[in-house]
Motif scaffolding. Structure first.
Motif, PDB file in Angstrom:
ATOM      1  N   HIS A  10       0.828  -1.195   0.000  1.00  0.00           N
ATOM      2  CA  HIS A  10       0.000   0.000   0.000  1.00  0.00           C
ATOM      3  C   HIS A  10       0.872   1.258   0.000  1.00  0.00           C
ATOM      4  O   HIS A  10       2.065   1.181   0.276  1.00  0.00           O
ATOM      5  N   PRO A  11       0.271   2.423  -0.274  1.00  0.00           N
ATOM      6  CA  PRO A  11       1.034   3.675  -0.229  1.00  0.00           C
ATOM      7  C   PRO A  11       1.469   4.000   1.200  1.00  0.00           C
ATOM      8  O   PRO A  11       0.694   3.855   2.142  1.00  0.00           O
ATOM      9  N   VAL A  12       2.732   4.428   1.347  1.00  0.00           N
ATOM     10  CA  VAL A  12       3.305   4.787   2.644  1.00  0.00           C
ATOM     11  C   VAL A  12       4.196   6.004   2.440  1.00  0.00           C
ATOM     12  O   VAL A  12       4.877   6.121   1.424  1.00  0.00           O
ATOM     13  N   VAL A  13       4.200   6.907   3.410  1.00  0.00           N
ATOM     14  CA  VAL A  13       5.099   8.062   3.390  1.00  0.00           C
ATOM     15  C   VAL A  13       6.294   7.735   4.269  1.00  0.00           C
ATOM     16  O   VAL A  13       6.131   7.339   5.424  1.00  0.00           O
ATOM     17  N   PHE A  14       7.501   7.872   3.726  1.00  0.00           N
ATOM     18  CA  PHE A  14       8.729   7.739   4.499  1.00  0.00           C
ATOM     19  C   PHE A  14       9.240   9.142   4.769  1.00  0.00           C
ATOM     20  O   PHE A  14       9.376   9.955   3.846  1.00  0.00           O
ATOM     21  N   ARG A  15       9.541   9.428   6.048  1.00  0.00           N
ATOM     22  CA  ARG A  15       9.930  10.789   6.445  1.00  0.00           C
ATOM     23  C   ARG A  15      11.297  10.748   7.112  1.00  0.00           C
ATOM     24  O   ARG A  15      11.521  10.014   8.059  1.00  0.00           O
ATOM     25  N   TYR A  21      12.600  15.917   5.009  1.00  0.00           N
ATOM     26  CA  TYR A  21      12.248  15.422   3.686  1.00  0.00           C
ATOM     27  C   TYR A  21      11.323  14.226   3.825  1.00  0.00           C
ATOM     28  O   TYR A  21      11.497  13.388   4.710  1.00  0.00           O
ATOM     29  N   ALA A  22      10.309  14.157   2.997  1.00  0.00           N
ATOM     30  CA  ALA A  22       9.385  13.026   3.001  1.00  0.00           C
ATOM     31  C   ALA A  22       9.037  12.665   1.561  1.00  0.00           C
ATOM     32  O   ALA A  22       9.027  13.531   0.682  1.00  0.00           O
ATOM     33  N   PHE A  23       8.774  11.391   1.329  1.00  0.00           N
ATOM     34  CA  PHE A  23       8.370  10.959  -0.003  1.00  0.00           C
ATOM     35  C   PHE A  23       7.333   9.853   0.113  1.00  0.00           C
ATOM     36  O   PHE A  23       7.328   9.068   1.054  1.00  0.00           O
ATOM     37  N   VAL A  48      12.383   7.529   9.260  1.00  0.00           N
ATOM     38  CA  VAL A  48      13.668   6.874   9.020  1.00  0.00           C
ATOM     39  C   VAL A  48      14.787   7.784   9.515  1.00  0.00           C
ATOM     40  O   VAL A  48      14.640   9.007   9.545  1.00  0.00           O
ATOM     41  N   GLU A  49      15.895   7.189   9.901  1.00  0.00           N
ATOM     42  CA  GLU A  49      17.010   7.970  10.421  1.00  0.00           C
ATOM     43  C   GLU A  49      17.820   8.631   9.319  1.00  0.00           C
ATOM     44  O   GLU A  49      18.408   9.685   9.524  1.00  0.00           O
ATOM     45  N   ILE A  50      17.863   7.990   8.162  1.00  0.00           N
ATOM     46  CA  ILE A  50      18.687   8.529   7.081  1.00  0.00           C
ATOM     47  C   ILE A  50      18.028   8.193   5.744  1.00  0.00           C
ATOM     48  O   ILE A  50      17.407   7.148   5.592  1.00  0.00           O
ATOM     49  N   SER A  51      18.119   9.112   4.816  1.00  0.00           N
ATOM     50  CA  SER A  51      17.583   8.908   3.472  1.00  0.00           C
ATOM     51  C   SER A  51      18.574   9.500   2.473  1.00  0.00           C
ATOM     52  O   SER A  51      19.639   9.978   2.854  1.00  0.00           O
ATOM     53  N   SER A  52      18.198   9.509   1.224  1.00  0.00           N
ATOM     54  CA  SER A  52      19.093  10.065   0.209  1.00  0.00           C
ATOM     55  C   SER A  52      19.320  11.555   0.418  1.00  0.00           C
ATOM     56  O   SER A  52      20.318  12.104  -0.045  1.00  0.00           O
ATOM     57  N   GLU A  53      18.426  12.239   1.127  1.00  0.00           N
ATOM     58  CA  GLU A  53      18.575  13.673   1.383  1.00  0.00           C
ATOM     59  C   GLU A  53      19.592  13.967   2.477  1.00  0.00           C
ATOM     60  O   GLU A  53      20.129  15.067   2.532  1.00  0.00           O
ATOM     61  N   SER A  54      19.851  13.001   3.368  1.00  0.00           N
ATOM     62  CA  SER A  54      20.767  13.262   4.474  1.00  0.00           C
ATOM     63  C   SER A  54      21.996  12.356   4.473  1.00  0.00           C
ATOM     64  O   SER A  54      22.898  12.556   5.271  1.00  0.00           O
ATOM     65  N   HIS A  55      22.062  11.383   3.576  1.00  0.00           N
ATOM     66  CA  HIS A  55      23.207  10.480   3.532  1.00  0.00           C
ATOM     67  C   HIS A  55      24.398  11.178   2.890  1.00  0.00           C
ATOM     68  O   HIS A  55      24.268  11.783   1.823  1.00  0.00           O
ATOM     69  N   PRO A  56      25.576  11.133   3.526  1.00  0.00           N
ATOM     70  CA  PRO A  56      26.745  11.851   2.989  1.00  0.00           C
ATOM     71  C   PRO A  56      27.131  11.442   1.573  1.00  0.00           C
ATOM     72  O   PRO A  56      27.603  12.267   0.798  1.00  0.00           O
ATOM     73  N   PHE A  57      26.935  10.190   1.197  1.00  0.00           N
ATOM     74  CA  PHE A  57      27.312   9.754  -0.144  1.00  0.00           C
ATOM     75  C   PHE A  57      26.479  10.474  -1.202  1.00  0.00           C
ATOM     76  O   PHE A  57      26.997  10.902  -2.230  1.00  0.00           O
ATOM     77  N   TYR A  58      25.188  10.622  -0.969  1.00  0.00           N
ATOM     78  CA  TYR A  58      24.301  11.239  -1.947  1.00  0.00           C
ATOM     79  C   TYR A  58      24.350  12.752  -1.910  1.00  0.00           C
ATOM     80  O   TYR A  58      24.115  13.409  -2.911  1.00  0.00           O
ATOM     81  N   THR A  59      24.656  13.337  -0.749  1.00  0.00           N
ATOM     82  CA  THR A  59      24.677  14.799  -0.643  1.00  0.00           C
ATOM     83  C   THR A  59      26.018  15.386  -1.024  1.00  0.00           C
ATOM     84  O   THR A  59      26.126  16.575  -1.256  1.00  0.00           O
ATOM     85  N   GLY A  60      27.078  14.563  -1.042  1.00  0.00           N
ATOM     86  CA  GLY A  60      28.411  15.062  -1.373  1.00  0.00           C
ATOM     87  C   GLY A  60      29.077  15.752  -0.202  1.00  0.00           C
ATOM     88  O   GLY A  60      30.079  16.436  -0.363  1.00  0.00           O
TER      89      GLY A  60
END
Length: 81
Positions: A10-15, A21-23, A48-60
């Motif tokens: 089902h649809p779920v929001v991960f925050r 950031y949420a998606f 969630v504790e970490i996502s692509s918005e806060s992960h150092p690898f994705y943020t540079g």
């Protein structure tokens, strides 16, 4: 497909609270908390504790290791050469 063998998808929001950031996506994850999304619908929300918005690898914004300091400390401790 056999009934009652597969989990509810089902649809779920991960925050990500750290990044603000949420998606919305589809998942089998469940939660007692809900959130009203931009489309006016209410969905379960999973924090969630970490996502692509806060992960150092994705943020540079990865930390760099002080390699010169480590080499200097090694040479002080064990001598150079």
């Amino acid at each position: 497909m056999q009934q009652d063998k597969h989990p509810d998808y089902h649809p779920v929001v991960f925050r990500d609270r750290a990044a603000g950031y949420a998606f919305l996506t589809r998942s089998t994850a469940t939660s007692d908390q809900t959130i009203e999304w931009d489309d006016g619908e209410t969905y379960p929300v999973v924090d969630v504790e970490i996502s692509s918005e806060s992960h150092p690898f994705y943020t540079g914004k990865a930390r760099t290791v002080d390699s010169e300091g480590r080499v200097a400390a090694f040479e002080r401790r064990y001598g150079s050469g």
